[in-house]
Design an enzyme around this catalytic site. Structure first.
Site, PDB file in Angstrom:
ATOM      1  N   GLY A   1      86.098 -75.327 -45.905  1.00  0.00           N
ATOM      2  CA  GLY A   1      85.634 -74.156 -46.622  1.00  0.00           C
ATOM      3  C   GLY A   1      85.052 -73.110 -45.697  1.00  0.00           C
TER       4      GLY A   1
ATOM      5  N   GLY B   1     110.955 -51.715 -25.040  1.00  0.00           N
ATOM      6  CA  GLY B   1     109.540 -51.764 -25.392  1.00  0.00           C
ATOM      7  C   GLY B   1     108.844 -52.998 -24.854  1.00  0.00           C
TER       8      GLY B   1
END
Length: 517
Positions: free
Chosen positions: A172, A407
């Site tokens: 959690g 690129g």
């Protein structure tokens, strides 16, 4: 006045209770499972097993749901400072034998106090996570405690290195504190990390999954990329933390632990002249090159099992600590995809904030093509690398080994993105695209009109490569510092690193840049 025996007896008894953890039965149960206690983990980590504990007698302050009279030794977390390899370091270890290591107000306060001390003293932090989550009985105070820890993790980010070890459950909201730190090491056995476990996922979605599917070390190391190192055991996890620490400075105003007493050695390594396949399209393992460059072949790879087309990690080159980023031609032909971009950008930014020089090894044909990559945001993710390299002010040395197209050439730190020195091997190809593709576009009519179009295409591709993609063309325009023999690489890089250690670069004043997250 001498201290009375009664007071000394009381002190001894209080210490005994505080050091008892969850009691003999729980400690023995852990031993039978092959798991270490929180104190054993810290003892194995610090030099000589010695540390100064902070808050030994702290306990919870909850008076609800029958908690008032419940003893919780050290409130389920041990916080300490000590030395690792002679350098000060702060560490905490959650104690699963005490209330499942659950976080309450005082538990969180101990961790926060330690983080505050580490920030003020400029020392790294190692957190050993082994907790069932928030202490339900403390409700909003437990949640507040988590929030205060997260806030401090963020304050310490870029100030001191933060290393998390997942040695047990981390469920959690508890998982977000490790996620805010620089590196996560997770043990294969007995450790889980997840936001929603299998039961919650089934209740919410109807899907049946196992804990291995969502929370195992293997899953996080290879699929989600949430962790950086996977350990076979808790003992190995602490050894990895020590090894990682050996490459890092204590804080952002210190230099990494370079060894400048190592003499500069320019002796060529002839093995590197033979290591590259003669076929330019054939893959090879870039880690074999890295091992020839770093001292004693000692390379600590980070996120080894995630985005394997990009290799990142730490080493030393003739005594200088360096962060290495390299395309891996053996996987996806070294192309750059979404995960590889994220992996590299995060690593570059870590090295930059902690003054670690960067060495980039280039062999990539471009960004990975495909609809999944385009829809997944390869433009945004690829831009992270451009941003990270451009923003980095540490020494940046680049070696172009083979392909550097389009690129992707720019994404791998050329001079245009601030590289201090760029070396190229004679095998380097620097162009907008590969020679075959370029020839087919530029000479389409000439190729189609030829008696043997295939042979003509190959001829023109070779001509294009020699005239327009060879490293000497880029070197003639000062895009390349020097074209070197592969055998010269270790010596040249070592000298370049030493020459740029004193580099100082200022940027426009601003709060921070806006990286394309």
């Amino acid at each position: 006045m001498a201290i009375s025996p009664k007071l000394l007896e009381e002190l001894a008894e209080k210490r005994k209770i505080a050091l008892s953890g969850g009691g003999p039965e729980k400690l023995e149960a852990r031993k039978k499972k092959g798991l270490h206690t929180a104190r054993e983990r810290l003892t194995s980590f610090f030099d000589g097993g010695q540390f100064l504990e902070l808050g030994l007698h702290v306990e919870h302050s909850c008076h609800d749901f029958g908690m008032a009279d419940k003893h919780m030794a050290a409130d389920g977390v041990i916080t300490a400072i000590g030395y690792v390899d002679g350098r000060p370091i702060a560490a905490f270890a959650q104690d699963f034998t005490v209330g499942g290591g659950a976080v309450g107000r005082m538990h969180a306060k101990k961790i926060c106090d330690l983080l505050d001390y580490a920030k003020q003293s400029g020392m790294p932090v190692v957190g050993i996570n082994d907790s069932g989550g928030a202490r339900i009985q403390e409700g909003d105070e437990a949640l507040s405690g988590y929030g205060q820890i997260f806030f401090r993790n963020t304050l310490l980010s870029g100030v001191v290195p933060q290393i998390s070890v997942i040695a047990g459950p981390c469920a959690g909201g508890a998982a977000y504190s490790p996620a805010l730190t620089d590196f996560i090491i997770m043990a294969k056995n007995g450790a889980q990390m997840f936001i929603c476990g299998p039961e919650v996922i089934k209740a919410a979605t109807g899907a049946t999954v196992t804990m291995d599917d969502v929370g195992s070390a293997v899953t996080h190391a290879s699929i989600s990329g949430n962790i950086h190192f996977i350990a076979d055991s808790g003992v190995e996890a602490m050894q990895i933390a020590k090894k990682l620490h050996s490459f890092l400075p204590s804080n952002n105003v210190m230099d990494p632990p370079h060894n400048l007493n190592v003499p500069l050695d320019m002796t060529p390594d002839p093995v590197l002249n033979e290591i590259m396949p003669s076929n330019g399209k054939e893959g090879f393992d870039v880690k074999k090159i890295i091992e020839r460059l770093v001292d004693n072949a000692d390379f600590l790879e980070v996120q080894r099992d995630f985005a394997r087309n990009m290799v990142v990690g730490f080493g030393r080159i003739q005594g200088i600590v360096v962060g290495i980023i390299a395309n891996q031609p053996n996987f996806k032909a070294g192309t750059i995809d979404i995960d590889a971009s994220d992996k590299a950008a995060r690593f570059i930014r870590f090295c930059n904030v902690f003054n670690i020089p960067l060495l980039t090894l280039v062999d990539t044909g471009g960004f990975l093509p495909g609809i999944q990559q385009e829809r997944g945001g390869i433009i945004r993710h690829g831009a992270k690398m451009l941003f990270a390299y451009s923003a980095a002010t540490v020494p940046k040395i680049t070696v172009i080994m083979r392909k550097a197209y389009g690129g992707a050439y720019l994404a791998m730190c050329p001079k245009d993105l601030g590289a201090d020195m760029v070396f190229a091997w004679p095998t380097a190809e620097i162009a907008v695209m590969g020679a075959a593709g370029a020839a087919n576009i530029l000479f389409k009519r000439e190729i189609s009109a030829a008696p043997d179009p295939k042979a003509k295409a190959a001829e023109l591709a070779a001509e294009y490569q020699s005239k327009f993609a060879a490293p000497y063309r880029a070197a003639s325009k000062a895009f390349i510092t020097d074209v070197i023999e592969p055998s010269e690489t270790r010596g040249k890089v070592a000298m370049a690193l030493r020459a740029t250690l004193s580099k100082r670069e200022t940027r426009p004043p601003k709060k921070h840049g806006n990286i394309p997250l």
